[in-house]
Motif scaffolding. Structure first.
Motif, PDB file in Angstrom:
ATOM      1  N   ARG A   1       0.831  -1.203   0.000  1.00  0.00           N
ATOM      2  CA  ARG A   1       0.000   0.000   0.000  1.00  0.00           C
ATOM      3  C   ARG A   1       0.871   1.260   0.000  1.00  0.00           C
ATOM      4  NH1 ARG A   1      -5.092   1.459   3.792  1.00  0.00           N
ATOM      5  NH2 ARG A   1      -5.867  -0.410   2.778  1.00  0.00           N
TER       6      ARG A   1
ATOM      7  N   GLU B   1      -4.393  -6.769  -1.491  1.00  0.00           N
ATOM      8  CA  GLU B   1      -4.368  -6.637  -0.032  1.00  0.00           C
ATOM      9  C   GLU B   1      -5.530  -7.412   0.589  1.00  0.00           C
ATOM     10  OE1 GLU B   1      -5.083  -2.715   1.962  1.00  0.00           O
ATOM     11  OE2 GLU B   1      -2.901  -2.672   1.739  1.00  0.00           O
ATOM     12  N   ARG B   2      -6.680  -7.251  -0.029  1.00  0.00           N
ATOM     13  CA  ARG B   2      -7.868  -7.923   0.509  1.00  0.00           C
ATOM     14  C   ARG B   2      -7.685  -9.444   0.436  1.00  0.00           C
ATOM     15  NH1 ARG B   2     -13.217  -7.678  -1.534  1.00  0.00           N
ATOM     16  NH2 ARG B   2     -12.804  -5.902  -2.885  1.00  0.00           N
TER      17      ARG B   2
ATOM     18  N   THR C   1      -4.822 -11.125   0.260  1.00  0.00           N
ATOM     19  CA  THR C   1      -3.726 -11.670   1.063  1.00  0.00           C
ATOM     20  C   THR C   1      -3.999 -11.577   2.558  1.00  0.00           C
ATOM     21  OG1 THR C   1      -2.276 -10.843  -0.654  1.00  0.00           O
ATOM     22  CG2 THR C   1      -1.239 -11.608   1.360  1.00  0.00           C
ATOM     23  N   TYR C   2      -4.515 -10.419   2.979  1.00  0.00           N
ATOM     24  CA  TYR C   2      -4.643 -10.205   4.421  1.00  0.00           C
ATOM     25  C   TYR C   2      -6.083 -10.308   4.893  1.00  0.00           C
ATOM     26  CZ  TYR C   2      -0.130  -8.153   3.324  1.00  0.00           C
ATOM     27  OH  TYR C   2       1.121  -7.943   2.861  1.00  0.00           O
ATOM     28  N   GLY C   3      -7.020 -10.131   3.964  1.00  0.00           N
ATOM     29  CA  GLY C   3      -8.419 -10.069   4.375  1.00  0.00           C
ATOM     30  C   GLY C   3      -9.155 -11.372   4.235  1.00  0.00           C
ATOM     31  N   GLY C   4      -8.396 -12.464   4.078  1.00  0.00           N
ATOM     32  CA  GLY C   4      -9.062 -13.757   4.064  1.00  0.00           C
ATOM     33  C   GLY C   4      -9.593 -14.157   2.711  1.00  0.00           C
TER      34      GLY C   4
END
Lengths: 332, 785
Positions: free
Chosen positions: B719, B743-744, B746-749
């Motif tokens: 980011r 991002e969503r 990879t990190y947001g499930g």
């Protein structure tokens, strides 16, 4: 709750501290709540928006904050306005060399009328506790507070009592009179999720603060913007924020870097604290997952006080090492 | 810090420390390869005389001892132990060879000179008790190098093994591939050992691989230059061990391998004035390796009359005039005395043959007195079979692994024979009648004698003589392989002209009380035709050196030999090493009609120059010397298969080394990463899950952004990276969207298929716009559609 009740029923701290009892707030609502509290406090504390945010996230992260600062920069005001904003019980303990552990935790007093011992709760039985200049108290008293912080409970005369939830300690250290203080043991500093430094406001902000406070202090007019129940639910929201493997690994790598480059690096407790703070930070951004940016934002306040650099160079302290770790450790 | 650190972060795996265990394994494997290299040489040498099992057992025991003692004894003790091994071993060797330990110690100068002889290129096979020698030699270095390697003293360990290998390299026994393997093993051991001790990384291992490859290629290219193509001089002068038949006869080297195709030289080599017609012997060989012959023992200066054979002999005096440079002293068997200037440079072998220590030149002349055996068949038939021990020790040798078929076939041939003479005659007769004569043959793999007896149908004198020698030895009759010339063209009552095409090989068998009796298993008639055709051709073509003044006038017909007179078998082998095609290939050269019939087949297709310039066309199968010809003995049908360059183990090793080196070099310089990144940039399939797809899309985006702006820094989150770039004017806002999706995911499930497709499409479009003309056209076309 009467004393009789407490005595009849064996205390079960695990059962009492069950977090599942609370329904989490939706992420957006939790974010709004935090914003409201932050804005409210910022109306009183001028020029320390970031520090206010840090304290709010510390509460969400179920942690405690150590303020390391010169006197008179508004530490007490920060704690008080925060407590008032969330409409909770606030207590302040001035740590002095003659302060006893029971002065902090409370004491059993014999009631002449009922011919029974009654527990007089100490100042820790509050939601926000300001421990002022804790390094001036002897270690035994310090550790009484620290036990309360770690366990969210106190033990008096062999009886364990749970502290209210949320329970957040904002402790300050006196940094100007080192010869009159007992330095906090390293293991105990580790228990504060964050160590903050407010510092002096810049001239414009100071001038504005003076304008606001001279005469009528704004804290008198401060209204609560939320209640304890919402704060508990927001805390629950934070615990449910998703932390995916790449983030966990990133935090691990950061900690590993500090361990490789300092005499004493970040402990596993430090890594846990880092991720909890990052979770709270994610809530503040209205996200239900942690991204590396959250970790990076929190690391400079969560990690440095857990590092003993072991270098002769005073420039190379915990803060410098964390800065370097953030620069060098790759975000995958 | 920007570019370099970012690169470092992405190739972070390269700098990861490899576990010490991996390096240790590599180092130990290197020592093992080194050990295997010289032990394999010893095994190969031992295999010729038998005893590989014993050698292997000794090596295994020493290995176990080294492993066990590695933790128990100190280095100094270990060195002592290794020396003890050597002392005991060589004590055993001297006892076995009958020299005796005391004698050996008493003549250290002799030992030193022997060692020098070996290290200056005397093959181990020329040693009498080479199996015992190998047993004595192996334990010391094997023990010491393995002991030191286990103790992590890799450099010293490699030193110990390397000295052993170097010794065998100097003796000429370790081939290129073996040496190479040993060297690479040694370097690997040292390199990995150092990496282990200094905690190396993959990147450093890369360097090691590049070094290996460079070393291998360099060493091979250097060693290939001198030994690359056998020139014509080599063939005529016979300097090498190239397997040339006439080379053998004309130089009688210590070692000779058996070749495939051969050709004829009509040039006159020497003339002989003799009281009697005879074969002119030039070399005697006793040790058969399966692929060739080795003469054991060393040559000594001729210092007085040799002993005549024990039986009744006739003295034959010959005067030999050398007509072409030569390295032999042809004489009827068995020569006992030599006179003339040549005597000064005459040496004698342990087998009773004269050799000049330097080359004779045209015009040299010497007198030689021979004691020619004069025994009748009856006398030979009644000879005892009580062979002296020194004869059986030396002349019954067979390489390991002689097949039962060979023994059975031999036993069948001699089934009716009652005594050694009858057996020898039966074998001689069998080979003469059953096998055809041809110069166009392909050498069989493995044991030549077996290949000829069991598989081939045709061959030339070398095959006949080799096979007969081994058949006799199978039957327990001491025999040896001899080379030389047939009597040649008789130009006067007692004068013979001997040409290159008279070169021959035959057999001598031992009869107690008499001596060495010659047998010639090569069929005569076919050969004569072949050879005289060749001579006629040469004369017609006016080749030089074909005739002497006397020989021109004599009709070039068969020499009028009586049937049991000396046979003729005159051939010259050309560029034998080129000829490596499989016997099953059975191909003939492109210009060569299928030829299964020996007579006349060979000379017809020879160029006008024939073998007068034997080397010119040695590498050219179409050159007309028939070097590419090969006739399969089994079906006799030429398949017209063209020969390919040899795909030897060396070639394979070089190839692998080069590949490994290139790969490591590419890895080192990051070329592989760049190529694969460029390729990945343009296309991405949708096979993996949505999350993996988004991740790949994002990685492509990063490559794009890296090209347009800058690479992402180590501590920069995705980011932050995109945010930082968004300030620049050329920033593509689609990048932000891709980053969000990444991002969503990879990190947001995780995200769903649609979002993954969105990310891929965005990056696809960005990548194509990045391309020159074509990409923009494509994009325009898509947009216009």
């Amino acid at each position: 709750m009467t004393d009789a009740n407490t005595r009849d029923r064996p205390h079960d701290p695990i059962q009492e501290d069950r977090p599942t009892a609370v329904e989490p707030l939706p992420t957006e609502e939790a974010a709004d709540l935090c914003r409201a509290v932050t804005d409210n406090v910022a109306g009183v504390i001028v020029g320390h928006d970031e520090a206010v945010e840090h304290v709010v996230t510390a509460i969400l992260a179920r942690g405690h904050v150590l303020l390391d600062d010169v006197p008179g920069v508004g530490k007490t005001m920060l704690a008080r306005s925060l407590a008032r904003s969330i409409d909770c019980r606030f207590r302040r303990v001035q740590f002095t060399p003659d302060l006893l552990p029971s002065d902090v935790t409370g004491v059993n007093v014999f009631n002449q009328k009922t011919r029974e011992f009654e527990f007089q709760p100490g100042p820790v039985f509050a939601n926000v506790v300001l421990g002022d200049e804790i390094n001036r108290a002897p270690p035994k008293t310090q550790s009484a507070l620290l036990e309360a912080m770690e366990e969210a409970q106190v033990t008096v005369d062999g009886e364990t009592r749970a502290l209210p939830r949320p329970f957040t300690v904002i402790a300050t250290q006196n940094a100007v009179e080192p010869d009159r203080t007992y330095e906090l043991p390293f293991a105990e500093v580790d228990r504060f999720v964050k160590k903050l430094r407010l510092g002096y406001p810049d001239p414009d902000e100071e001038s504005e603060m003076l304008a606001r406070t001279v005469g009528h202090h704004p804290i008198e007019d401060l209204e609560p913007v939320t209640d304890l129940e919402s704060v508990r639910r927001a805390r629950e929201t934070a615990t449910r924020v998703r932390v995916e493997a790449p983030v966990r690994e990133y935090a691990t790598r950061l900690a590993g870097y500090t361990r490789d480059h300092a005499r004493l690096g970040v402990s596993p407790r430090g890594t846990i604290s880092l991720l909890r703070a990052a979770q709270a930070r994610a809530v503040l951004s209205g996200r239900d997952y942690v991204i590396p940016d959250d970790v990076q934002y929190e690391a400079p306040v969560v990690l440095p006080h857990r590092i003993r650099a072991g270098s002769d160079d005073p420039e190379v302290d915990g803060t410098a090492i964390v800065e370097r770790a953030l620069e060098r450790v790759a975000v995958e | 810090m920007s570019t370099t650190d970012a690169t470092a972060s992405r190739s972070v795996d390269v700098d990861r420390a490899i576990p010490d265990r991996a390096f240790r394994t590599g180092a130990l494997a290197g020592v093992l390869v080194l050990t295997a290299s010289y032990v394999s040489v010893l095994l190969e040498v031992t295999g010729v005389v038998g005893g590989t099992a014993r050698l292997l057992a000794v090596v295994a025991v020493v290995f176990a001892a080294a492993t066990l003692l590695a933790r128990a004894i100190a280095v100094r003790t270990a060195v002592g132990t290794a020396l003890l091994f050597g002392a005991v071993g060589f004590g055993y060797y001297f006892t076995v060879t009958g020299v005796g330990v005391g004698t050996a110690l008493g003549s250290l100068d002799r030992l030193a000179s022997d060692t020098i002889a070996i290290t200056t290129g005397m093959p181990l096979l020329r040693m009498m008790a080479v199996d015992s020698w190998a047993l004595a030699f192996a334990p010391g270095p094997v023990f010491l190098s393995w002991y030191l390697a286990v103790r992590r003293r890799y450099v010293l360990g490699v030193l110990a093994g390397g000295i052993a290998l170097a010794f065998l390299v100097l003796s000429g026994d370790a081939g290129v591939a073996t040496t190479l393997a040993g060297t690479v093993g040694g370097i690997a051991a040292v390199g990995f050992g150092e990496l282990e001790l200094r905690r190396g990384t993959i990147a450093q291992a890369d360097v090691l691989a590049v070094l290996f490859a460079a070393m291998v290629v360099l060493s091979l290219s250097v060693s290939l230059v001198p030994g690359g193509t056998p020139g014509p001089t080599v063939l005529i002068e016979g300097q090498g061990t190239d397997g040339s038949l006439e080379a053998n006869s004309a130089t009688a080297p210590e070692e000779t391998t058996i070749a495939g195709n051969v050709s004829l030289s009509p040039e006159v080599r020497f003339t002989v004035r003799s009281e009697r017609e005879s074969y002119w012997r030039t070399g005697v060989y006793d040790r058969f390796t399966g692929e060739g012959w080795v003469r054991t023992g060393q040559q000594e200066a001729f210092d007085g009359r040799l002993e005549a054979p024990p039986g009744e002999t006739e003295t034959v005096n010959q005067t030999v005039t050398v007509e072409d440079d030569a390295r032999v002293l042809p004489a009827a068997a068995s020569p006992v005395e030599i006179e003339g200037d040549v005597r000064e440079i005459t040496e004698r072998t342990d087998h009773g043959q004269f050799h000049p220590s330097e080359a004779l030149i045209e015009g040299d002349r010497y007198n030689v007195e021979s004691a020619v055996l004069n025994a009748s068949s009856e006398e030979l038939a009644n000879a005892s079979t009580d062979y002296p021990e020194e004869v059986t020790a030396q002349y019954l040798q067979q390489p390991e692994g002689v097949s039962a078929e060979f023994e059975d076939a031999t036993a069948e041939v001699v089934a009716d024979a009652d005594d050694p003479h009858e057996a020898a005659s039966a074998i001689e007769e069998h080979l003469r009648t059953e096998k055809g004569y041809s110069l166009n043959v392909t050498r069989p793999d493995g044991n030549v004698a077996e290949g000829f007896l069991l598989e081939m149908e045709e061959g030339y004198c070398v095959y006949f003589a080799t096979t007969m020698t081994q058949m006799l030895r199978t039957e327990g009759i001491p025999a040896r392989y001899v080379t030389g010339y047939t009597s040649g063209q008789q130009v006067d009552d007692n004068e013979w002209v001997v040409r290159g095409l008279n070169a021959h090989a035959w057999v001598e068998a031992y009869f107690p009380g008499h001596g060495w009796v010659a047998f010639d298993p090569t069929p005569g008639g076919d050969r004569d035709d072949v050879h005289y055709d060749r001579l006629e051709d040469a004369r017609e073509n006016n080749e030089s050196g074909v005739d002497t003044g006397a020989s021109e006038d004599v009709a070039a017909g068969p020499e009028g030999n009586t049937s049991d007179g000396p046979d003729l078998d005159r051939v010259e082998v050309e560029n034998a090493p080129i000829n490596v095609s499989e016997p099953a290939g059975g191909g003939v050269g492109p210009t060569e009609p299928p030829s299964e019939i020996p007579d006349g087949a060979l000379p017809n297709d020879r160029g006008p120059n024939g073998s007068a310039e034997p080397g010119i066309d040695s590498l050219d199968p179409e050159g007309g010397n028939g070097s590419a010809n090969a006739t399969d003995g089994d079906d006799g049908e030429g398949d017209g298969e063209r020969e390919f360059p040899p795909s030897s183990p060396e070639t394979a090793i070089v190839g692998i080394a080069v590949l490994v080196g290139l790969a490591a070099g590419a890895h080192r310089t990051g070329a592989t990463a760049r190529v694969s990144r460029s390729a990945r940039l343009q296309y991405q399939g949708r096979t993996a899950g949505p999350d993996a797809d988004v991740e790949r899309a994002y990685r492509r985006l990063e490559i794009l952004l890296e090209r347009r702006h800058r690479p992402r820094e180590a501590g920069e989150s995705t980011r932050q990276y995109v945010e930082a770039l968004s300030g620049t004017p050329s920033f593509d806002p689609r990048a932000r969207r891709v980053e969000e999706l990444y991002e969503r995911s990879t990190y947001g499930g995780g995200i769903d298929r649609a979002a993954a497709n969105e990310a891929i499409d965005l990056v696809d479009r960005m990548a194509r716009e990045e391309l020159p003309a074509i990409g923009r056209l494509y994009t325009a076309g898509r947009n216009g559609r």
